[in-house]
Enzyme design. Structure first.
Site, PDB file in Angstrom:
ATOM      1  N   PHE A 133     110.913  24.097 128.138  1.00 46.16           N
ATOM      2  CA  PHE A 133     111.161  25.531 126.379  1.00 46.16           C
ATOM      3  C   PHE A 133     112.145  24.689 125.880  1.00 46.16           C
ATOM      4  O   PHE A 133     112.464  24.164 125.340  1.00 46.16           O
ATOM      5  CB  PHE A 133     111.905  26.295 127.385  1.00 46.16           C
ATOM      6  CG  PHE A 133     111.578  27.509 126.480  1.00 46.16           C
ATOM      7  CD1 PHE A 133     110.126  28.507 125.824  1.00 46.16           C
ATOM      8  CD2 PHE A 133     112.263  27.786 124.850  1.00 46.16           C
ATOM      9  CE1 PHE A 133     110.767  29.107 124.763  1.00 46.16           C
ATOM     10  CE2 PHE A 133     112.157  28.724 123.858  1.00 46.16           C
ATOM     11  CZ  PHE A 133     111.111  29.277 124.458  1.00 46.16           C
ATOM     12  N   ASP A 218     117.327  17.718 124.708  1.00 45.22           N
ATOM     13  CA  ASP A 218     118.077  19.927 124.159  1.00 45.22           C
ATOM     14  C   ASP A 218     118.648  19.655 125.150  1.00 45.22           C
ATOM     15  O   ASP A 218     118.224  20.823 126.330  1.00 45.22           O
ATOM     16  CB  ASP A 218     116.033  19.391 124.572  1.00 45.22           C
ATOM     17  CG  ASP A 218     116.397  21.335 123.598  1.00 45.22           C
ATOM     18  OD1 ASP A 218     117.469  21.788 123.887  1.00 45.22           O
ATOM     19  OD2 ASP A 218     114.983  21.821 123.863  1.00 45.22           O
ATOM     20  N   LYS A 247     121.992  28.375 120.630  1.00 40.95           N
ATOM     21  CA  LYS A 247     122.577  29.889 120.566  1.00 40.95           C
ATOM     22  C   LYS A 247     123.957  29.314 120.536  1.00 40.95           C
ATOM     23  O   LYS A 247     125.089  29.679 119.917  1.00 40.95           O
ATOM     24  CB  LYS A 247     122.892  28.899 122.653  1.00 40.95           C
ATOM     25  CG  LYS A 247     121.083  29.239 122.357  1.00 40.95           C
ATOM     26  CD  LYS A 247     120.659  29.375 124.219  1.00 40.95           C
ATOM     27  CE  LYS A 247     119.271  29.658 124.442  1.00 40.95           C
ATOM     28  NZ  LYS A 247     118.690  30.936 124.260  1.00 40.95           N
TER      29      LYS A 247
HETATM   30  C1  LIG Z   1     116.322  24.198 126.037  1.00 38.70           C
HETATM   31  C2  LIG Z   1     116.071  25.205 124.543  1.00 38.70           C
HETATM   32  N1  LIG Z   1     115.332  24.612 124.049  1.00 38.70           N
HETATM   33  C3  LIG Z   1     115.023  25.873 121.884  1.00 38.70           C
HETATM   34  C4  LIG Z   1     115.377  26.875 122.694  1.00 38.70           C
HETATM   35  C5  LIG Z   1     114.989  27.426 121.273  1.00 38.70           C
HETATM   36  O1  LIG Z   1     115.926  28.472 120.954  1.00 38.70           O
HETATM   37  P1  LIG Z   1     115.844  29.096 119.853  1.00 38.70           P
HETATM   38  O2  LIG Z   1     115.193  30.396 120.623  1.00 38.70           O
HETATM   39  O3  LIG Z   1     116.928  29.511 119.129  1.00 38.70           O
HETATM   40  O4  LIG Z   1     114.739  28.705 118.661  1.00 38.70           O
HETATM   41  C6  LIG Z   1     115.616  27.037 123.790  1.00 38.70           C
HETATM   42  C7  LIG Z   1     116.002  29.044 124.655  1.00 38.70           C
HETATM   43  O5  LIG Z   1     116.074  29.623 124.917  1.00 38.70           O
HETATM   44  C8  LIG Z   1     115.975  27.289 124.528  1.00 38.70           C
HETATM   45  O6  LIG Z   1     116.397  27.194 126.325  1.00 38.70           O
END
Ligand SMILES: Cc1ncc(COP(=O)(O)O)c(C=O)c1O
Length: 394
Positions: A133, A218, A247
């Protein structure tokens, strides 16, 4: 009644992309939140791994209030102290003096920035992983290895391929000199807290080096102390070329960052990327205050201890087959597909949880979670599991 009214108003005013929320909350303190009818909940989801120092931490409240009075938003036409200090802090965490930070507002935007940066190589192909994700904007969604989330929005970006997560042979089959970037979560959070086998990140790093490919970690979910280190990959001994964050970075306010860590990563030239609100002074002041709380409270060490304690205790419960994850990002694997009923039962018990899969419960509470609160969690979780199991039998 207040709850029902809030839900009715929600349905008449908001898009249904989240489905109607089961609770309306009014306030919080530390690891606890209260709903509009006055019921108290131990929040083990923490704004989805976001409120790293809990709700209304006095240091964060003071920093945000002071910054708001002093300078709220100025855009990136101007330099401000909180942005400078936070960027310098993040660079010091990477251990690479030449690292350079770009601030944005969310995880998806951080990954969009990484994606754009990778286009500054003379290659376009990206390797992501199945079940990953990386966000919901079109670029980030193109990297998200979940076809149910992608399907309604196709066509997405071309030239994105997916390796099996944790499977180095699968990565080997896809990598070549045509690939610009590999993007990976150190632990796949949204797909159920999936931990790769030991040595995986190191082996991916070696493959990237062999083919001159950028490695982007990420750390949106694993970062800012959640797994007991600042970014979640440090245990592996690798240095990524790019790190993306969001986050917990803003200490509860919206803030994201893309850090170009090594000299292999290209650098944006003036005018190549931007964000009006990215790295605004208030979010940066909030993030800096949260980092100070984490550092002064030796929370990185405590997160590991607390996580180990929860893992040990929960693994003993009837109906739990495995507890995976690191620090305070844990996935509790159940022996039946009753995760949604466990979440519903937990709500009755005054406990907030989340079910990323039919048989998995995720916890990602505040890093300030005390030992006493961890014990409350275990008691309430055990009662919720019993309740869900007996409902399944009824
Ligand atoms: C690993 C990872 N990358 C990217 C995102 C996307 O973040 P955002 O919801 O702040 O766009 C998330 C959200 O859960 C995530 O867990």
């Amino acid at each position: 009644m207040k709850m029902k009214k809030a839900q009715n108003r929600w349905q008449s005013a908001l898009q249904n992309n989240y489905g109607t929320p089961s609770l309306a909350l009014s306030h919080g303190k530390g690891s606890y939140v209260w709903d509009v009818e006055g019921k108290k909940y131990l929040d083990m989801l923490g704004g989805i791994a976001t409120t790293v120092v809990g709700q209304a931490h006095p240091k964060v409240v003071a920093a945000v209030s002071k910054q708001m009075e002093q300078l709220s938003h100025v855009s990136n036409f101007y330099i401000h102290e909180p942005g400078l200090s936070l960027a310098e802090k993040l660079i010091s965490f990477t251990g690479e003096k030449s690292a350079r930070v770009f601030f944005c507002n969310s995880g998806a935007e951080a990954n969009e920035a990484a994606l754009k940066l990778s286009r500054l190589t003379d290659r376009t192909r990206i390797i992501s992983t199945r079940s990953a994700f990386h966000g919901r904007t079109i670029g980030a969604l193109s990297l998200t290895g979940q076809s149910a989330k992608q399907r309604p929005f196709r066509p997405l970006l071309k030239d994105v391929v997916f390796a099996e997560y944790g499977d180095i042979a699968s990565m080997k089959r896809l990598i070549s000199r045509k690939v610009a970037m590999v993007i990976l979560e150190p632990i796949q959070g949204e797909s159920g807290v999936v931990v790769p086998p030991a040595g995986y990140l190191k082996a991916v790093r070696e493959l990237c080096d062999k083919y001159g490919v950028l490695l982007c970690i990420d750390a949106v979910q694993t970062g800012m102390g959640r797994t007991g280190s600042w970014f979640g990959y440090e245990y592996s001994g690798i240095t990524p070329d790019i790190i993306t964050l969001a986050k917990g970075l803003g200490g509860g306010l919206p803030l994201g960052a893309m850090i170009a860590v090594t000299s292999k990563a290209p650098a944006f030239k003036a005018g190549e990327h931007g964000s009006t609100f990215g790295g605004n002074p208030v979010s940066c002041a909030s993030g800096l205050a949260a980092i100070e709380v984490i550092e002064k409270g030796s929370l990185l060490k405590k997160v590991v201890e607390r996580g180990e304690f929860i893992k040990r205790e929960v693994a003993e419960l009837d109906g739990v087959t495995l507890v995976r994850g690191e620090g305070l990002l844990l996935g509790i694997v159940l022996d039946e597909a009753i995760a949604a009923s466990v979440v519903a039962a937990a709500k009755e018990e005054g406990l907030l949880l989340n079910a990323p899969d039919k048989n998995v419960i995720r916890i990602a509470p505040a890093l300030t979670l005390t030992q006493a609160e961890a014990k409350v969690f275990i008691k309430k979780f055990s009662a919720s599991l019993l309740r869900a199991k007996s409902e399944a039998r009824a």
